[in-house]
Design a protein around this motif. Sequence first.
Motif, mmCIF file in Angstrom:
data_model
loop_
_atom_site.group_PDB
_atom_site.id
_atom_site.type_symbol
_atom_site.label_atom_id
_atom_site.label_comp_id
_atom_site.label_asym_id
_atom_site.label_seq_id
_atom_site.Cartn_x
_atom_site.Cartn_y
_atom_site.Cartn_z
ATOM 1 N N GLU A 4 0.831 -1.196 0.000
ATOM 2 C CA GLU A 4 0.000 0.000 0.000
ATOM 3 C C GLU A 4 0.873 1.256 0.000
ATOM 4 O O GLU A 4 0.581 2.209 -0.715
ATOM 5 C CB GLU A 4 -0.905 0.020 1.231
ATOM 6 C CG GLU A 4 -2.014 -0.988 1.186
ATOM 7 C CD GLU A 4 -2.838 -0.988 2.456
ATOM 8 O OE1 GLU A 4 -3.032 0.095 3.050
ATOM 9 O OE2 GLU A 4 -3.279 -2.073 2.858
ATOM 10 N N PHE A 5 1.935 1.237 0.803
ATOM 11 C CA PHE A 5 2.822 2.395 0.860
ATOM 12 C C PHE A 5 3.552 2.569 -0.472
ATOM 13 O O PHE A 5 3.680 3.690 -0.965
ATOM 14 C CB PHE A 5 3.823 2.265 2.016
ATOM 15 C CG PHE A 5 4.703 3.468 2.151
ATOM 16 C CD1 PHE A 5 4.180 4.694 2.548
ATOM 17 C CD2 PHE A 5 6.062 3.400 1.870
ATOM 18 C CE1 PHE A 5 4.974 5.820 2.661
ATOM 19 C CE2 PHE A 5 6.869 4.518 1.981
ATOM 20 C CZ PHE A 5 6.318 5.727 2.378
ATOM 21 N N MET A 32 13.668 3.584 -2.985
ATOM 22 C CA MET A 32 12.591 3.132 -2.106
ATOM 23 C C MET A 32 13.110 2.828 -0.701
ATOM 24 O O MET A 32 12.421 3.104 0.285
ATOM 25 C CB MET A 32 11.903 1.910 -2.711
ATOM 26 C CG MET A 32 10.587 1.584 -2.070
ATOM 27 S SD MET A 32 9.379 2.910 -2.310
ATOM 28 C CE MET A 32 8.323 2.627 -0.923
ATOM 29 N N GLU A 33 14.298 2.283 -0.584
ATOM 30 C CA GLU A 33 14.872 1.980 0.730
ATOM 31 C C GLU A 33 14.987 3.246 1.581
ATOM 32 O O GLU A 33 14.654 3.253 2.769
ATOM 33 C CB GLU A 33 16.254 1.347 0.573
ATOM 34 C CG GLU A 33 16.953 1.060 1.881
ATOM 35 C CD GLU A 33 18.365 0.511 1.678
ATOM 36 O OE1 GLU A 33 19.234 0.847 2.498
ATOM 37 O OE2 GLU A 33 18.594 -0.235 0.725
ATOM 38 N N CYS A 38 12.751 7.198 5.767
ATOM 39 C CA CYS A 38 12.120 8.484 6.075
ATOM 40 C C CYS A 38 10.713 8.281 6.631
ATOM 41 O O CYS A 38 10.324 8.935 7.609
ATOM 42 C CB CYS A 38 12.062 9.360 4.827
ATOM 43 S SG CYS A 38 13.684 9.892 4.221
ATOM 44 N N ALA A 39 9.967 7.376 6.033
ATOM 45 C CA ALA A 39 8.602 7.110 6.491
ATOM 46 C C ALA A 39 8.611 6.553 7.917
ATOM 47 O O ALA A 39 7.786 6.950 8.750
ATOM 48 C CB ALA A 39 7.902 6.143 5.539
ATOM 49 N N ALA A 84 7.030 11.885 2.930
ATOM 50 C CA ALA A 84 6.048 12.737 3.603
ATOM 51 C C ALA A 84 4.754 12.840 2.787
ATOM 52 O O ALA A 84 3.656 12.730 3.330
ATOM 53 C CB ALA A 84 6.640 14.119 3.857
ATOM 54 N N LEU A 85 4.891 13.027 1.496
ATOM 55 C CA LEU A 85 3.707 13.119 0.643
ATOM 56 C C LEU A 85 2.954 11.794 0.606
ATOM 57 O O LEU A 85 1.723 11.775 0.654
ATOM 58 C CB LEU A 85 4.098 13.565 -0.764
ATOM 59 C CG LEU A 85 4.572 15.015 -0.885
ATOM 60 C CD1 LEU A 85 5.151 15.276 -2.267
ATOM 61 C CD2 LEU A 85 3.439 15.982 -0.571
ATOM 62 N N ALA A 86 3.682 10.687 0.540
ATOM 63 C CA ALA A 86 3.037 9.368 0.518
ATOM 64 C C ALA A 86 2.296 9.085 1.822
ATOM 65 O O ALA A 86 1.300 8.359 1.833
ATOM 66 C CB ALA A 86 4.074 8.280 0.243
ATOM 67 N N LEU A 87 2.765 9.664 2.920
ATOM 68 C CA LEU A 87 2.104 9.496 4.216
ATOM 69 C C LEU A 87 0.961 10.494 4.421
ATOM 70 O O LEU A 87 0.303 10.476 5.454
ATOM 71 C CB LEU A 87 3.118 9.634 5.352
ATOM 72 C CG LEU A 87 4.108 8.488 5.486
ATOM 73 C CD1 LEU A 87 5.161 8.818 6.526
ATOM 74 C CD2 LEU A 87 3.396 7.183 5.827
#
Length: 108
Positions: A4-5, A32-33, A38-39, A84-87
């Motif tokens: 999903e992320f 992606m790693e 960051c996430a 940050a945007l993905a979250l």
Amino acid sequence: MANEFEAKVAEVKAKYPDLTQYGFGGKGEIRMEAVNLCAEWLLAHDGLARRKTINTAWSSYGIKHAVERAKGQYVANGELICAALALGYKMRKIKHRSGNAFFNIRNP
């Protein structure tokens, strides 16, 4: 959950084609790693209790350094922005600092 992320990250990349590893209008491929690191930090720092307003006292570049200190690994500005945007953080690009952004994130 990871899929999903990754789907959210793909949406961010499609919505912001000028977002690269080093920020808006930069160069390099987003890793992606690093986005995952960051996430992880963002979720540990803020969880889902975010500021209602954009925090102009702490830029994406400053936040990426906080992630590096905490995780002991290099991450690029664009990778932090992408996470940050993905979250679901709200963002405002910084016009006079090409490539950087502000978010609705609490100070450390």
